[in-house]
Design a protein around this motif. Structure first.
Motif, PDB file in Angstrom:
ATOM      1  N   ASP A 157      -4.382   2.999   6.987  1.00  0.00           N
ATOM      2  CA  ASP A 157      -5.561   2.039   6.085  1.00  0.00           C
ATOM      3  C   ASP A 157      -5.222   2.016   4.509  1.00  0.00           C
ATOM      4  O   ASP A 157      -5.523   1.184   3.880  1.00  0.00           O
ATOM      5  N   HIS A 158      -4.811   3.396   4.104  1.00  0.00           N
ATOM      6  CA  HIS A 158      -4.576   3.460   2.689  1.00  0.00           C
ATOM      7  C   HIS A 158      -3.281   2.965   2.308  1.00  0.00           C
ATOM      8  O   HIS A 158      -3.384   2.341   1.148  1.00  0.00           O
ATOM      9  N   ILE A 159      -2.406   2.715   3.086  1.00  0.00           N
ATOM     10  CA  ILE A 159      -1.144   2.245   2.843  1.00  0.00           C
ATOM     11  C   ILE A 159      -1.339   0.872   2.830  1.00  0.00           C
ATOM     12  O   ILE A 159      -0.848   0.242   1.791  1.00  0.00           O
ATOM     13  N   ASP A 160      -2.055   0.157   3.599  1.00  0.00           N
ATOM     14  CA  ASP A 160      -2.678  -1.195   3.480  1.00  0.00           C
ATOM     15  C   ASP A 160      -3.315  -1.546   2.286  1.00  0.00           C
ATOM     16  O   ASP A 160      -2.964  -2.645   1.655  1.00  0.00           O
ATOM     17  N   ASP A 161      -4.229  -0.638   1.813  1.00  0.00           N
ATOM     18  CA  ASP A 161      -4.978  -0.785   0.593  1.00  0.00           C
ATOM     19  C   ASP A 161      -3.755  -0.867  -0.594  1.00  0.00           C
ATOM     20  O   ASP A 161      -3.932  -1.808  -1.622  1.00  0.00           O
ATOM     21  N   ALA A 162      -3.113  -0.096  -0.442  1.00  0.00           N
ATOM     22  CA  ALA A 162      -1.898  -0.056  -1.528  1.00  0.00           C
ATOM     23  C   ALA A 162      -1.049  -1.206  -1.577  1.00  0.00           C
ATOM     24  O   ALA A 162      -0.897  -1.864  -2.738  1.00  0.00           O
ATOM     25  N   VAL A 163      -0.583  -1.657  -0.548  1.00  0.00           N
ATOM     26  CA  VAL A 163       0.153  -2.790  -0.264  1.00  0.00           C
ATOM     27  C   VAL A 163      -0.545  -4.076  -0.930  1.00  0.00           C
ATOM     28  O   VAL A 163      -0.047  -4.888  -1.621  1.00  0.00           O
ATOM     29  N   ASN A 164      -1.792  -4.269  -0.596  1.00  0.00           N
ATOM     30  CA  ASN A 164      -2.470  -5.448  -0.982  1.00  0.00           C
ATOM     31  C   ASN A 164      -2.738  -5.595  -2.489  1.00  0.00           C
ATOM     32  O   ASN A 164      -3.008  -6.591  -2.713  1.00  0.00           O
ATOM     33  N   LYS A 165      -2.445  -4.351  -3.080  1.00  0.00           N
ATOM     34  CA  LYS A 165      -2.517  -4.529  -4.603  1.00  0.00           C
ATOM     35  C   LYS A 165      -1.354  -5.165  -5.273  1.00  0.00           C
ATOM     36  O   LYS A 165      -1.214  -5.615  -6.514  1.00  0.00           O
ATOM     37  N   PHE A 166      -0.024  -5.589  -4.605  1.00  0.00           N
ATOM     38  CA  PHE A 166       0.918  -6.136  -5.196  1.00  0.00           C
ATOM     39  C   PHE A 166       1.593  -7.598  -4.391  1.00  0.00           C
ATOM     40  O   PHE A 166       1.213  -7.694  -3.144  1.00  0.00           O
ATOM     41  N   GLU A 167       1.638  -8.301  -5.198  1.00  0.00           N
ATOM     42  CA  GLU A 167       2.270  -9.860  -4.682  1.00  0.00           C
ATOM     43  C   GLU A 167       3.402  -9.507  -3.835  1.00  0.00           C
ATOM     44  O   GLU A 167       4.451  -8.843  -4.071  1.00  0.00           O
ATOM     45  N   LEU A 168       3.585 -10.118  -2.573  1.00  0.00           N
ATOM     46  CA  LEU A 168       4.558  -9.968  -1.520  1.00  0.00           C
ATOM     47  C   LEU A 168       4.974  -8.760  -1.193  1.00  0.00           C
ATOM     48  O   LEU A 168       5.971  -8.342  -0.813  1.00  0.00           O
ATOM     49  N   GLY A 169       3.911  -7.617  -1.466  1.00  0.00           N
ATOM     50  CA  GLY A 169       3.820  -6.303  -1.238  1.00  0.00           C
ATOM     51  C   GLY A 169       4.128  -5.978   0.417  1.00  0.00           C
ATOM     52  O   GLY A 169       3.622  -6.532   1.269  1.00  0.00           O
ATOM     53  N   ARG A 170       4.788  -5.058   0.827  1.00  0.00           N
ATOM     54  CA  ARG A 170       5.094  -4.658   2.047  1.00  0.00           C
ATOM     55  C   ARG A 170       5.655  -3.219   2.183  1.00  0.00           C
ATOM     56  O   ARG A 170       6.632  -2.984   1.178  1.00  0.00           O
ATOM     57  N   SER A 171       5.386  -2.349   2.928  1.00  0.00           N
ATOM     58  CA  SER A 171       5.712  -0.976   2.841  1.00  0.00           C
ATOM     59  C   SER A 171       5.409  -0.557   4.325  1.00  0.00           C
ATOM     60  O   SER A 171       4.174  -0.529   5.105  1.00  0.00           O
TER      61      SER A 171
END
Length: 558
Positions: free
Chosen positions: A504-518
């Motif tokens: 859930d925390h990784i998803d929150d981080a990813v959602n902060k960036f355009e075209l983000g994925r991790s």
């Protein structure tokens, strides 16, 4: 009579156990070490491997006998690893990786703490797996150029000799991993359709197919090939004899004698990881001229990446994702020109990727109506998924991959009656393609020829190929953790199930960036996790990587 036979049988078993005991005593397992058969087999520091080699030899014989004498392969290599490492893996009769259940048996045998434990486990496997020890055993084995390999092969051969009835063995000597896979597959294919089961048969088969596919488009422009100071140098030199000047090679990093040279600042893994030319290639300046291209093998020649310098200055990587896109579109074109169907249905072409595939590559393929399937990391997962298509293309981003033609697809190609010269020529090309490509495993030499065929077909250089799509900026890093086993993945390793709440925390981080994925996955060989991140800009990737690294440090601490 029955009593006599039983007595002879018991005596034979006792003699075998005595022989195995004497041999096993020469290769005791070090205390405190735990070996694991992973995606690439056993792999660790070479000085720790002699007992593993002996036990792998025993398992290879059991595997062959269990399959009524089918030929099993054993490859001694550590691929792209540093020279001080080595490893060993088993190859099943079809040329594929060892059946997963037998990976567990390999790990069990390797970790037996004593000779007595080893013999007991061995006989338990014989009984549990219903192995008839009177069956023949056939083994083909080979090694790469590592200085440690001859000593490890001795331990392997000691296991073969320990069987009183012996095993029929073929030593291919120093050769590439893909050649070993090819020879195993071709040896077990009694129809002969897989080719002649020798190194020369491998070379001639590919050369003939390559000439068919290039046709009158040659000779091609010279290709600079980084051989990683490994066994690929031998294979490249030998293959060049079969095609002459049709494709002139310019070999680089061919030093197989200097200690420490193997994979050092060269090879496919170096290029992919560093996102840069090998220093030897950069210093030579060979790629600074217009319309030049280079490629790199890894140490055992089963990985391939291409590259060039845009405007003679800027490094551009053409990795496994780029190869998959190039090849899939080429095959789609050929199938369309052939105008053929199997059971009144169009041939199914698909690409198999892992989570490491760049998001732009996946989007590129899907936008061109090429089905894409994502599977967990590891060749065995990719290979099996590719088999579900009539023609399955699989490449890891690191450059390991191949193209599989299903048996039914090959039958259809050979029996189909074309309705035009264009259809007939396309079918001829597809059949030749199936013979050029190593159907058993990723093969740097075969894949290199495949790329050259497609570029010649398109009339492209490296820059035109690269123009298909732009990779999203990305990072791949290792993060040390206290216990990697607490990190459990799902969804083809793209999501974490445990530790609870971390995803859930990784998803929150990813959602902060355009075209983000991790995504994060535990390493198979080290006490660390591997973190992959991508986003629209390099700055965003760096920020996302830092954020996820901090999360891992918090969750993975003591």
């Amino acid at each position: 009579m029955a009593t006599t036979e039983a007595s002879e049988h018991a005596h034979k078993y006792a003699t075998l156990l005595d022989s195995l005991q004497d041999a096993a005593n020469l290769y005791p397992k070090p205390e405190g070490l735990k070996y694991s058969y992973g995606t690439a087999g056993f792999r660790t520091l070479a000085n720790l491997l002699p007992p593993v080699m002996f036990r792998v030899g025993l398992l290879a014989i059991l595997r062959s006998k269990r399959l009524a004498g089918a030929t099993i392969g054993v490859m001694v290599t550590a691929s792209h690893n540093p020279e001080q490492d080595n490893g060993v893996k088993l190859v099943d009769p079809s040329g594929e990786m060892l059946e997963p259940l037998w990976e567990l048996h390999a790990t069990t045998l390797a970790n037996c703490p004593s000779t007595a434990s080893l013999l007991s486990t061995f006989m338990t496997l014989v009984s549990h797996l219903r192995v008839d020890l009177d069956q023949p055993a056939n083994i083909v084995y080979a090694r790469d150029t590592r200085p440690s390999s001859p000593g490890l092969v001795e331990a392997l051969e000691a296991a073969f000799r320990a069987f009183s009835d012996g095993a029929k063995v073929v030593d291919l000597g120093i050769t590439t991993t893909p050649i070993l896979h090819y020879v195993v597959k071709a040896t077990n294919d009694k129809s002969g359709e897989s080719g002649i089961p020798t190194q020369e048969g491998y070379m001639k088969r590919m050369a003939k197919a390559f000439k068919t596919l290039i046709g009158n488009r040659g000779p091609l422009a010279p290709l600079h090939v980084d051989c990683a100071n490994g066994v690929g140098a031998f294979a490249l030199e030998e293959f060049s004899k079969h095609i002459g000047d049709l494709l002139p090679f310019r070999p680089i990093n061919t030093d197989v004698k200097t200690r420490g040279a193997l994979n050092f600042q060269c090879g496919a893994d170096f290029v992919k990881t560093k996102q840069a030319l090998p220093p030897s290639v950069a210093q030579s300046g060979v790629l600074s001229k217009p319309d030049t291209r280079g490629c790199s093998f890894d140490g055992d020649a089963d990985r391939l990446v291409y590259y060039y310098l845009r405007d003679g200055k800027t490094f551009r990587l053409l990795d496994g994702d780029k190869i998959a896109g190039l090849v899939a579109m080429y095959i789609k074109d050929l199938v369309g020109r052939a105008r053929m169907h199997e059971n009144n249905e169009p041939l199914k072409i698909g690409v198999v990727q892992t989570a490491y595939a760049n998001g732009s590559s996946t989007k590129y393929l899907k936008s061109r109506n090429i089905p894409v399937r994502c599977v967990p990391t590891g060749v065995k997962h990719l290979h099996h998924a590719a088999q579900l298509f009539d023609i399955g293309v699989y490449f890891e981003a690191n450059g390991h991959g191949t193209v599989l033609f299903s048996p039914s697809c090959l039958t259809t190609l050979r029996e189909f009656q074309p309705d035009s010269p264009e259809s007939a020529n396309a079918i001829k090309q597809l059949i030749a393609l199936s013979e050029l490509i190593n159907q058993a495993v990723g093969d740097a030499l075969s894949d290199m020829l495949l790329v050259e065929v497609v570029l010649a077909y398109r009339g492209w250089g490296a820059e035109e190929w690269d123009a298909g799509y732009e990779d999203l900026p990305n990072r791949l890093v290792k993060v040390e953790v206290h216990d990697r086993s607490q990190f459990v993945t799902i969804d083809a390793e793209r999501k974490l199930q445990y530790p609870t709440g971390l995803q859930d925390h990784i998803d929150d981080a990813v959602n902060k960036f355009e075209l983000g994925r991790s995504f994060v996955r535990p390493s198979g060989t080290e006490d660390c996790v591997r973190l992959y991140a991508e986003a629209k800009s390099t700055a965003d990737v760096e920020s996302l990587t830092t954020m996820v690294t901090d999360l891992l440090t918090y969750y993975g601490g003591p």
